[in-house]
Design a protein around this motif. Structure first.
Motif, PDB file in Angstrom:
ATOM      1  N   UNK B   1      26.192 -33.411  14.239  1.00  0.00           N
ATOM      2  CA  UNK B   1      26.077 -34.246  12.748  1.00  0.00           C
ATOM      3  C   UNK B   1      24.459 -34.386  13.205  1.00  0.00           C
ATOM      4  N   UNK B   2      23.504 -33.742  11.813  1.00  0.00           N
ATOM      5  CA  UNK B   2      22.479 -33.704  12.402  1.00  0.00           C
ATOM      6  C   UNK B   2      21.567 -34.942  11.603  1.00  0.00           C
ATOM      7  N   UNK B   3      20.216 -35.423  11.976  1.00  0.00           N
ATOM      8  CA  UNK B   3      19.417 -36.820  11.185  1.00  0.00           C
ATOM      9  C   UNK B   3      18.440 -36.384  11.546  1.00  0.00           C
ATOM     10  N   UNK B  16      20.036 -34.163   5.983  1.00  0.00           N
ATOM     11  CA  UNK B  16      20.360 -33.195   6.195  1.00  0.00           C
ATOM     12  C   UNK B  16      21.819 -33.017   5.549  1.00  0.00           C
ATOM     13  N   UNK B  19      22.549 -32.745   2.197  1.00  0.00           N
ATOM     14  CA  UNK B  19      21.438 -31.275   1.911  1.00  0.00           C
ATOM     15  C   UNK B  19      22.600 -30.512   2.262  1.00  0.00           C
ATOM     16  N   UNK B  20      23.734 -30.817   2.756  1.00  0.00           N
ATOM     17  CA  UNK B  20      24.969 -29.972   3.429  1.00  0.00           C
ATOM     18  C   UNK B  20      25.759 -30.938   2.435  1.00  0.00           C
ATOM     19  N   UNK B  21      26.316 -31.500   2.133  1.00  0.00           N
ATOM     20  CA  UNK B  21      26.876 -31.613   1.576  1.00  0.00           C
ATOM     21  C   UNK B  21      27.078 -31.428  -0.256  1.00  0.00           C
ATOM     22  N   UNK B  23      24.903 -28.473  -0.826  1.00  0.00           N
ATOM     23  CA  UNK B  23      25.833 -27.419  -0.523  1.00  0.00           C
ATOM     24  C   UNK B  23      27.092 -26.446  -1.107  1.00  0.00           C
ATOM     25  N   UNK B  24      27.851 -27.412  -0.161  1.00  0.00           N
ATOM     26  CA  UNK B  24      29.180 -27.724  -0.008  1.00  0.00           C
ATOM     27  C   UNK B  24      29.802 -27.257  -0.835  1.00  0.00           C
ATOM     28  N   UNK B  27      29.260 -24.215  -3.223  1.00  0.00           N
ATOM     29  CA  UNK B  27      30.329 -23.128  -2.796  1.00  0.00           C
ATOM     30  C   UNK B  27      31.755 -23.493  -3.561  1.00  0.00           C
ATOM     31  N   UNK B  28      31.707 -24.862  -3.178  1.00  0.00           N
ATOM     32  CA  UNK B  28      33.032 -25.116  -4.741  1.00  0.00           C
ATOM     33  C   UNK B  28      32.887 -25.066  -5.980  1.00  0.00           C
TER      34      UNK B  28
END
Lengths: 644, 201
Positions: B1-3, B16, B19-21, B23-24, B27-28
């Protein structure tokens, strides 16, 4: 419902199955209690969100499923060798070919590959975990409980018996009453949730969490194959979700999608199933291509030949995989034009696949090949898989397919691609990454024995099936005519050879755990990609310092420059997610709901569904933000594992 | 996990993880598009297969579906206003507009339930024919999505009251707003390809 309707009765083989389930379960409970390991099981495994441990659980489950599917296969072979001994009745034979196919594809091949992706992909791209570690644990438990639901059917309620393709109207409520087919529908549905979630999770991980500097076209080829596979998963699995849901609604709530009444359309099932099913076979073959590419490059000691062509051919295969589904039922009679279009698109797939074959050969050309066990699997894959590819093009010719359709020629074809492709890759990948996972290699001598038994057994088993198929033997029959006898006996001998190979492989796990020398550095095979830059055993945070990447084969250039993933001057506290038991509990409740739905106990199913929703609500209020690993602790861990 | 954190820009994109959530979730939504496409394709294939049940043209009414469309489209607009208020840092505005959005969503659901019950009285149920199976499952799946969306947003409202605006709550609200707009897009397709075409057949 009476007890003798709940449990399957009257079959000695199934009584044997029940006894062995009880024995194995009690032995496991006894051992865990005697060795006081319950706490360990809960804290280290059931609640873990560590991608490496989840990967190991995937692979262990997949090996168990390979055993189960393999036993099914051997029982079918015994029946066909002694067709008049009544070893299996027609009904039992139908159940066994159904579970064999379903287990091998859904609960063996996919989880095995997803397990390898779990372990390897974050390590290859320099990440410390998945993008969504909680979701990853959820995915695993959804697969696990889905597999359990499907497998329990043979002792409780009765197995599905309409084939792994479950064509309607046969699989509908009118012709397959009872819980059997519901087990298929809900087991796959439950496991499918996890597959889709893993697809999304891996895609975000690969897109967002690569080491600084690593461009898409600098990723290791296995990671590329994973990225392409996740694309197929995301666009194919919802189709399966819908297809399964529609059939469930048909069977349990009386809708008319695939029925013969109410103007339903049974052949729509075949379309929906294969619109998912054909991409599905690429979901299990593309990662296999990735594994072989890694292994061939490592043991040919050369950079992979035609890296970009390899990537583009995978992307092309992924795109084409959605455009060929009709070739599974040319004989349905869609008309000459439709069949021709799908015939051509099917044969087109041979082009990018051929590109890959030649790239592997070119990588091997003029290289100094190290013949390790993993490399043997890869080398055997190339010619064996090509044979499956050639019969694939033959089957792709619509006119000729009328002759081959549903015969043992088809059986031979898809076992040649799925075993020589996927199963070989699973074995090869496990052997290759084994030292990274467990800190010691698998024994090479025993590994080679297992390889030769399996390879020769495989060809002896499936090569004759081409001919018995051309001779007219259809698939899915439990008895045969005398003319087909000799080739069937040869096939059975080969099948048992594969069984011996599998047993030796499993024995090798035990033998190596006892006897193999422990790894002292992380780079077991003189590797090229970042997973080999980590020490062995891999610390739970993977990389103490994440390396900067500037090209292909990142670890190779790190080794040249003398860099490691432990740069004391650059250490910072590392943020990690906390363990949690919620994924296990949530999927356990959903398992309960699905089980109730299998028996059409609607009230109980609703209770389970509400329980699942409550668990999701609780998760929404969970603001656990994980914890930090301090620099001093990282130093301590790294110095121990690196022997500094 | 990045911070890796940003100190400017919308709250929900600052970490981060946020942003990932997001994007995820996009995609969902891609997977959801496939899910609904399959249902639409099923509906198209089974169109006209009504067996002995009533024809859609006998039952579909322009008034009620127009009202539903109006409610849901407006709710998408108010949902946009909610996010606009969130970006402007107004917790009160966010909560107010979110509640209005959910009220409109509930109105939509009320009409849909009334509509389904009405059709059942007229002899068109899930069991009557292939066409009606496809209709109820397609419209019903959308309805279930709306229901789940309302339940989800209520949980977020409680969290907003408890915790106010921060990168985590704004990310959650932003994601639910994406979901809400997506359901609106699906409804437009249902309105045109199911109801409008169904009325003239």
């Amino acid at each position: 419902m009476k007890l003798d309707e709940f449990f399957v009765t009257g079959e000695p083989l199934i009584y044997g199955g029940m006894v062995s389930i009880v024995l194995v379960t009690s032995a496991a409970i006894f051992l865990l209690t005697y060795l006081k390991r319950w706490g360990w099981l809960w804290q280290e495994w059931l609640t873990t969100v560590d991608h490496k441990k989840i990967g190991i659980m995937y692979i262990l489950s997949a090996l168990a499923m390979l055993f189960r599917g393999g036993v099914d296969a051997l029982m079918m072979r015994i029946q066909l060798t002694f067709p008049n001994m009544n070893f299996l009745g027609a009904q039992h034979y139908d159940e066994i070919f159904t579970t064999h196919g379903t287990v091998m594809i859904i609960f063996m091949a996919m989880p095995f590959l997803i397990g390898l992706m779990n372990i390897v992909v974050p390590l290859q791209i320099g990440a410390r975990d998945f993008a969504f570690p909680f979701l990853n644990a959820l995915s695993f438990w959804s697969f696990f409980f889905g597999a359990m639901l499907f497998n329990v059917s043979f002792v409780i309620g009765g197995s599905p018996d309409a084939g792994w393709t479950s064509y309607t109207p046969l699989a509908g409520a009118a012709l397959s009453p009872g819980p059997g087919q519901n087990f298929y529908l809900l087991g796959l549905q439950l496991a499918g949730i996890g597959t889709l979630a893993t697809g999304i999770n891996l895609m975000v991980t690969i897109l967002k969490m690569r080491a600084p500097g690593m461009k898409l076209f600098q990723m290791p080829i296995f990671t590329w194959s994973t990225l392409v596979t996740t694309f197929i998963i995301i666009f194919a699995f919802p189709i399966l979700t819908v297809a399964l849901a529609l059939m469930t609604i048909d069977r349990i709530f009386g809708a008319q999608f695939f029925t013969l009444t109410g103007e339903g359309m049974p052949m729509m099932w075949a379309n929906l199933f294969w619109m998912w099913g054909h991409p599905e076979v690429y979901i299990v073959i593309l990662p296999a291509f990735g594994i072989f590419s890694e292994i061939i490059a490592t043991f040919a000691r050369k950079q992979l030949f035609g890296y970009k062509a390899m990537v583009w051919s995978m992307i092309l295969i992924a795109g084409l995989s959605f455009l060929v589904w009709v070739h599974h039922f040319f004989t349905m009679g869609a008309g000459a034009l439709v069949n021709s279009v799908f015939s051509v698109s099917t044969m087109l797939i041979a082009v990018p696949t051929g590109v890959k074959i030649f790239n592997w050969l070119a990588t091997l050309y003029k290289s100094r090949i190290q013949i390790t066990t993993a490399m043997l699997w890869a080398l055997a894959f190339i010619p064996s898989f090509v044979m499956g590819g050639v019969t694939g093009v033959m089957l792709g010719m619509a006119a000729a397919d009328y002759q081959f359709h549903n015969s043992y020629f088809l059986i031979a074809h898809f076992h040649y691609v799925l075993i020589a492709g996927t199963v070989f890759a699973c074995f090869a990948g496990l052997v290759y990454w084994y030292p990274k996972m467990f800190g010691h290699k698998m024994n090479e001598r025993i590994g080679k024995h297992s390889f030769w038994w399996f390879l020769i057994g495989f060809h002896v088993c499936f090569f004759p099936q081409h001919f018995v198929g051309l001779d007219g033997m259809p698939r899915r029959i439990f008895t045969i005519i005398p003319e087909w006898m000799p080739l069937n006996v040869i096939s059975t001998v080969g099948a048992f050879g594969m069984g011996v190979g599998f047993v030796i492989f499993v024995y090798n796990i035990y033998y190596s755990w006892k006897n193999s020398p422990r790894e002292t550095n992380g780079d077991a095979w003189d590797g090229r990609t970042l997973e080999w830059a980590t020490p062995t055993p891999v610390p739970f945070y993977n990389f103490a310092t994440v390396p900067k990447v500037s090209g292909l084969d990142a670890f190779l250039s790190m080794k040249k420059k003398g860099e490691t993933t432990f740069d004391e001057t650059k250490l910072e506290a590392i943020h990690m997610p906390s363990n949690t038991g919620r994924p296990f509990i949530m999927m356990g409740i959903l398992f309960f709901a699905s089980f109730a739905l299998v028996f059409e106990w609607i009230g109980l199913a609703a209770v389970g569904l509400i329980g699942t929703l409550i668990m999701m609500g609780i998760r929404s209020f969970d603001y656990d933000e994980g914890y930090y690993v301090e620099v001093d602790e990282i130093k301590k861990i790294e110095r121990t594992v690196r022997g500094l | 996990m990045s911070t890796q954190e940003w100190s400017t820009g919308p709250y929900e994109y600052r970490t981060q993880e946020g942003r990932m959530t997001i994007l995820g979730f996009w995609i969902f939504l891609g997977a959801e598009v496939v899910l609904f496409s399959t249902l639409f394709a099923t509906y198209a294939v089974l169109f006209g297969r009504t067996a002995d049940a009533p024809l859609p043209g006998d039952l579909f009414e322009p008034g009620i579906t127009l009202a539903m469309t109006f409610l849901l489209l407006t709710s998408s607009f108010t949902c946009g206003l909610a996010i606009h208020n969130m970006r402007a840092g107004s917790l009160k505005g966010l909560i107010t507009w979110l509640i209005i959005t959910l009220a409109l969503g509930l109105g939509f659901l009320g009409f849909e339930i009334y509509e389904f019950v009405h059709y059942a009285h007229e002899g068109a149920t899930l069991q009557s024919s292939a066409f009606w199976s496809a209709f109820f499952v397609l419209a019903g799946t959308h309805g279930v999505h709306v229901t789940l969306g309302i339940g989800w947003a209520v949980l977020l409202l409680i969290q907003l009251v408890q915790r106010g605006l921060n990168p985590v709550t704004s990310r959650k609200v932003f994601v639910v707003s994406l979901y809400w707009h997506f359901l609106d897009v699906i409804w437009i397709f249902i309105f045109t390809s199911v109801y409008l075409i169904g009325m003239v057949v």
